[in-house]
Design a protein around this motif. Sequence first.
Motif: not given
Length: 319
Positions: A84-92, A95-105, A110-112
């Motif tokens: 769920x955090x991966x899905x909401x990151x583009x709203x912050x 975290x703008x401009x992160x690639x899909x891989x960077x978003x997942x990482x 953040x979850x940890x």
Amino acid sequence: MNQHDEVEIRHLAGQILKDYDQGRVIDKMELYDQPDKEAIVEIINKLISIVYPGYYRDRFYKIYDAKTHLCVMIEDAIFRLSKQIRMVLPYGEEFAGLSDEERSEKAQALTHAFFKKIPQIREYLDTDLQAILDGDPAARNKDEIILAYPGFFAITVFRLAHELFELKVPMIPRIMTEHAHSLTGIDIHPGATVGKYFFIDHGTGIVVGETTVIGEHVKLYQGVTLGALSTRGGQKLKGIRRHPTIGDNVTIYAGASVLGGDSVIGKDSVIGSNVFITSSIPEGTSVSVKSQELRIRHGKGVPDSESELEQTENWSDTL
């Protein structure tokens, strides 16, 4: 269904589908890359089961050893929250401009970081639990508070959401606290700062704004508002301190409103019911509404009367 009804339904469906083509936010149709509110509510329930392992069980896991059960549940909650955090990151903005891989990482990191805060969250909640038991003569024991008190549920969800808010996770913290709001009538913004031993009594109608700062050993009753003087500025007020500061050992009784970012309620103060405050109050002050006027309308043939309702000197000890 007759032919005429089928034609009419197709026509109506076509009109609605056409309305989706206007490019507005409400026209989004990418279902699988949007945050899922129901999934976030499920995560809340799992987190509460982790925080209070002996009180809330997830019967999905058919494991009889308690610690193994919890280990599996924690792993599952980490996976679900990271998704769920991966899905909401583009709203912050951060975290703008992160690639899909960077978003997942980033989502995983953040979850940890959030789960590392669980012991500290539980430490604070233990003090909140003690504050309710000490302050409410109707409370029989801590088990009853954990299982039955809406105020404690709202505090629990707030403390979890606040840590995600501090990590700058977009959207999810607000979904969490608004879920608690919908169930309890208690609206605590996840951005508020709240010290240990926080006690909400009854709770319905309480509002705590985003930039509110609350000290330790603070008690709020139903209908209390810790809000802003005005929100007419809209987004121009974003990031500006607009909610009050409440010092340690303050009690605020039912229906009171404390408004404004410059308003500071000094420690050891007591704010009475229905008081409206827009400026600071010194330490150790009792504030009350003096001499409320009652208008009494009697039955037929008995004249109406008016009288003043005087506060007793020890009013704060009678509530």
